[in-house]
Write a protein that holds these residues in place. Structure first.
Motif, PDB file in Angstrom:
ATOM      1  N   HIS A  71       0.813  -1.219   0.000  1.00 52.57           N
ATOM      2  CA  HIS A  71       0.000   0.000   0.000  1.00 52.57           C
ATOM      3  C   HIS A  71       0.843   1.264   0.000  1.00 52.57           C
ATOM      4  O   HIS A  71       0.513   2.238  -0.670  1.00 52.57           O
ATOM      5  N   ASP A  72       1.884   1.279   0.796  1.00 52.55           N
ATOM      6  CA  ASP A  72       2.579   2.536   1.025  1.00 52.55           C
ATOM      7  C   ASP A  72       4.041   2.281   1.411  1.00 52.55           C
ATOM      8  O   ASP A  72       4.519   1.146   1.448  1.00 52.55           O
ATOM      9  N   ARG A  73       4.718   3.368   1.717  1.00 48.78           N
ATOM     10  CA  ARG A  73       6.147   3.316   2.057  1.00 48.78           C
ATOM     11  C   ARG A  73       6.389   2.503   3.326  1.00 48.78           C
ATOM     12  O   ARG A  73       7.383   1.773   3.426  1.00 48.78           O
ATOM     13  N   ALA A  74       5.481   2.621   4.295  1.00 47.16           N
ATOM     14  CA  ALA A  74       5.650   1.887   5.549  1.00 47.16           C
ATOM     15  C   ALA A  74       5.636   0.382   5.307  1.00 47.16           C
ATOM     16  O   ALA A  74       6.450  -0.368   5.866  1.00 47.16           O
ATOM     17  N   GLN A  75       4.711  -0.078   4.470  1.00 51.37           N
ATOM     18  CA  GLN A  75       4.672  -1.502   4.144  1.00 51.37           C
ATOM     19  C   GLN A  75       5.917  -1.915   3.372  1.00 51.37           C
ATOM     20  O   GLN A  75       6.403  -3.033   3.520  1.00 51.37           O
ATOM     21  N   ALA A  76       6.437  -1.018   2.546  1.00 48.29           N
ATOM     22  CA  ALA A  76       7.654  -1.328   1.795  1.00 48.29           C
ATOM     23  C   ALA A  76       8.816  -1.572   2.759  1.00 48.29           C
ATOM     24  O   ALA A  76       9.624  -2.486   2.553  1.00 48.29           O
ATOM     25  N   VAL A  77       8.922  -0.760   3.806  1.00 53.22           N
ATOM     26  CA  VAL A  77       9.975  -0.936   4.807  1.00 53.22           C
ATOM     27  C   VAL A  77       9.822  -2.293   5.488  1.00 53.22           C
ATOM     28  O   VAL A  77      10.790  -3.059   5.624  1.00 53.22           O
ATOM     29  N   ALA A  78       8.591  -2.609   5.910  1.00 50.83           N
ATOM     30  CA  ALA A  78       8.341  -3.892   6.574  1.00 50.83           C
ATOM     31  C   ALA A  78       8.667  -5.059   5.646  1.00 50.83           C
ATOM     32  O   ALA A  78       9.245  -6.066   6.072  1.00 50.83           O
ATOM     33  N   ALA A  79       8.302  -4.933   4.375  1.00 53.28           N
ATOM     34  CA  ALA A  79       8.563  -6.000   3.410  1.00 53.28           C
ATOM     35  C   ALA A  79      10.055  -6.214   3.216  1.00 53.28           C
ATOM     36  O   ALA A  79      10.521  -7.356   3.063  1.00 53.28           O
ATOM     37  N   ALA A  80      10.833  -5.125   3.212  1.00 49.70           N
ATOM     38  CA  ALA A  80      12.278  -5.243   3.028  1.00 49.70           C
ATOM     39  C   ALA A  80      12.905  -6.063   4.153  1.00 49.70           C
ATOM     40  O   ALA A  80      13.806  -6.876   3.913  1.00 49.70           O
ATOM     41  N   TYR A  81      12.413  -5.879   5.373  1.00 57.72           N
ATOM     42  CA  TYR A  81      12.920  -6.650   6.505  1.00 57.72           C
ATOM     43  C   TYR A  81      12.422  -8.093   6.444  1.00 57.72           C
ATOM     44  O   TYR A  81      13.180  -9.037   6.667  1.00 57.72           O
ATOM     45  N   GLN A  82      11.142  -8.268   6.130  1.00 60.99           N
ATOM     46  CA  GLN A  82      10.583  -9.618   6.090  1.00 60.99           C
ATOM     47  C   GLN A  82      11.228 -10.466   5.003  1.00 60.99           C
ATOM     48  O   GLN A  82      11.442 -11.660   5.183  1.00 60.99           O
ATOM     49  N   CYS A  83      11.558  -9.839   3.867  1.00 55.64           N
ATOM     50  CA  CYS A  83      12.152 -10.575   2.752  1.00 55.64           C
ATOM     51  C   CYS A  83      13.660 -10.769   2.917  1.00 55.64           C
ATOM     52  O   CYS A  83      14.293 -11.404   2.076  1.00 55.64           O
ATOM     53  N   GLY A  84      14.244 -10.205   3.984  1.00 55.68           N
ATOM     54  CA  GLY A  84      15.659 -10.405   4.240  1.00 55.68           C
ATOM     55  C   GLY A  84      16.581  -9.472   3.495  1.00 55.68           C
ATOM     56  O   GLY A  84      17.817  -9.664   3.524  1.00 55.68           O
ATOM     57  N   LEU A  85      16.034  -8.454   2.831  1.00 55.12           N
ATOM     58  CA  LEU A  85      16.907  -7.490   2.156  1.00 55.12           C
ATOM     59  C   LEU A  85      17.667  -6.635   3.161  1.00 55.12           C
ATOM     60  O   LEU A  85      18.771  -6.158   2.873  1.00 55.12           O
ATOM     61  N   VAL A  86      17.063  -6.432   4.326  1.00 54.33           N
ATOM     62  CA  VAL A  86      17.683  -5.621   5.372  1.00 54.33           C
ATOM     63  C   VAL A  86      17.596  -6.394   6.686  1.00 54.33           C
ATOM     64  O   VAL A  86      16.569  -7.016   6.973  1.00 54.33           O
ATOM     65  N   ARG A  87      18.653  -6.362   7.458  1.00 48.22           N
ATOM     66  CA  ARG A  87      18.687  -7.018   8.771  1.00 48.22           C
ATOM     67  C   ARG A  87      18.708  -5.968   9.869  1.00 48.22           C
ATOM     68  O   ARG A  87      19.385  -4.941   9.734  1.00 48.22           O
ATOM     69  N   PRO A  88      17.995  -6.195  10.952  1.00 48.13           N
ATOM     70  CA  PRO A  88      18.016  -5.224  12.056  1.00 48.13           C
ATOM     71  C   PRO A  88      19.450  -4.992  12.540  1.00 48.13           C
ATOM     72  O   PRO A  88      20.213  -5.936  12.770  1.00 48.13           O
ATOM     73  N   GLY A  89      19.827  -3.730  12.663  1.00 49.52           N
ATOM     74  CA  GLY A  89      21.154  -3.385  13.134  1.00 49.52           C
ATOM     75  C   GLY A  89      22.230  -3.377  12.084  1.00 49.52           C
ATOM     76  O   GLY A  89      23.371  -3.010  12.371  1.00 49.52           O
ATOM     77  N   SER A  90      21.900  -3.784  10.858  1.00 49.40           N
ATOM     78  CA  SER A  90      22.928  -3.796   9.812  1.00 49.40           C
ATOM     79  C   SER A  90      23.216  -2.374   9.354  1.00 49.40           C
ATOM     80  O   SER A  90      22.336  -1.516   9.336  1.00 49.40           O
ATOM     81  N   PRO A  91      24.470  -2.094   8.980  1.00 49.73           N
ATOM     82  CA  PRO A  91      24.836  -0.733   8.575  1.00 49.73           C
ATOM     83  C   PRO A  91      24.296  -0.386   7.188  1.00 49.73           C
ATOM     84  O   PRO A  91      24.030  -1.285   6.368  1.00 49.73           O
ATOM     85  N   LEU A  92      24.140   0.877   6.949  1.00 46.12           N
ATOM     86  CA  LEU A  92      23.707   1.344   5.630  1.00 46.12           C
ATOM     87  C   LEU A  92      24.751   0.966   4.597  1.00 46.12           C
ATOM     88  O   LEU A  92      25.931   1.271   4.753  1.00 46.12           O
ATOM     89  N   PRO A  93      24.337   0.299   3.507  1.00 51.34           N
ATOM     90  CA  PRO A  93      25.332  -0.124   2.505  1.00 51.34           C
ATOM     91  C   PRO A  93      25.934   1.063   1.762  1.00 51.34           C
ATOM     92  O   PRO A  93      25.317   2.106   1.633  1.00 51.34           O
ATOM     93  N   ASN A  94      27.156   0.903   1.293  1.00 51.92           N
ATOM     94  CA  ASN A  94      27.831   1.955   0.519  1.00 51.92           C
ATOM     95  C   ASN A  94      27.220   2.037  -0.859  1.00 51.92           C
ATOM     96  O   ASN A  94      26.814   1.022  -1.417  1.00 51.92           O
TER      97      ASN A  94
END
Length: 235
Positions: free
Chosen positions: A212-235
């Motif tokens: 639906h929106d940007r907030a769901q996109a953020v949640a999806a990125a974590y759920q799909c494993g693209l981003v891990r909690p605490g991981s640094p911002l990639p270069n």
């Protein structure tokens, strides 16, 4: 390029019927803030002219000989094309057929809007302006069908991990940066693209993943494993 031309929304018209293109051109050219920079009748020419003319909006017919509107839209949305040209155009699908499969295929391919040819002329102008701003536009009848289909689906949660494979590498890159909380402006600076290009990528991400929106996109990125909690911002 004059200042007036730079401030004008550039439109490329794509339809295999010359009379239809002529009518669309007259309508678009009657507006002070819109200009037709080119016309084509097939998909291959569309990709070529899009690379050369860099339109903001492409009004595209679905049914064409050879490469149809959906396949042409997909070609224009590929990372290789965007990276090579350094430009992305918003695609407005315009067709006489209210076909559910055509709608879904066009949106998955990266279209920003879908409109029927029996729509009011002013609606076309409004749609062109809307998607030029980075918004989406759907014909009301199409919207009703999409909402009905959406409501009929059980257990609408976030996408499964493997669904992220629907995204192109650049779209996954944008999704990761969105998940880190970066604004469109900052993402554009990091990727050396325009803010409109970032908005286009984000819109395609939402459509492809059914979000639906940007907030769901953020949640999806974590759920799909693209981003891990605490991981640094990639270069």
């Amino acid at each position: 390029m004059t200042d007036q031309y730079a401030e004008t929304t550039r439109v490329l018209l794509v339809d295999d019927e010359p009379l239809v293109r002529a009518g669309l051109a007259m309508l678009v050219q009657s507006e002070d803030d819109l200009i037709v920079v080119g016309e084509t009748g097939d998909g291959a020419q569309t990709v070529e002219q899009a690379a050369r003319l860099r339109p903001h909006v492409i009004v595209m017919d679905v049914r064409m000989p050879g490469m149809d509107g959906v396949e042409t839209t997909r070609s224009l949305a590929e990372d290789a094309f965007i990276d090579k040209v350094g430009w992305t155009a918003a695609v407005l699908i315009l067709t006489t057929f209210n076909d559910d499969e055509a709608v879904y295929a066009a949106l998955r391919a990266g279209a920003s809007g879908f409109m029927l040819k029996n729509a009011a002329p002013r609606d076309l102008i409004t749609a062109i302006r809307a998607i030029a701003r980075g918004d989406a536009w759907l014909d009301p009848s199409v919207t009703r069908k999409l909402l009905a289909d959406f409501a009929d689906r059980p257990n609408l949660g976030l996408p499964a991990a493997d669904e992220v494979q629907r995204l192109t590498p650049r779209e996954r890159e944008v999704l990761v940066l969105v998940a880190y909380g970066l604004t469109n402006e900052v993402i554009a600076e990091r990727l050396v693209v325009s803010k409109a290009t970032v908005r286009t990528h984000l819109g395609r991400i939402l459509v492809k993943l059914g979000l639906h929106d940007r907030a769901q996109a953020v949640a999806a990125a974590y759920q799909c494993g693209l981003v891990r909690p605490g991981s640094p911002l990639p270069n």
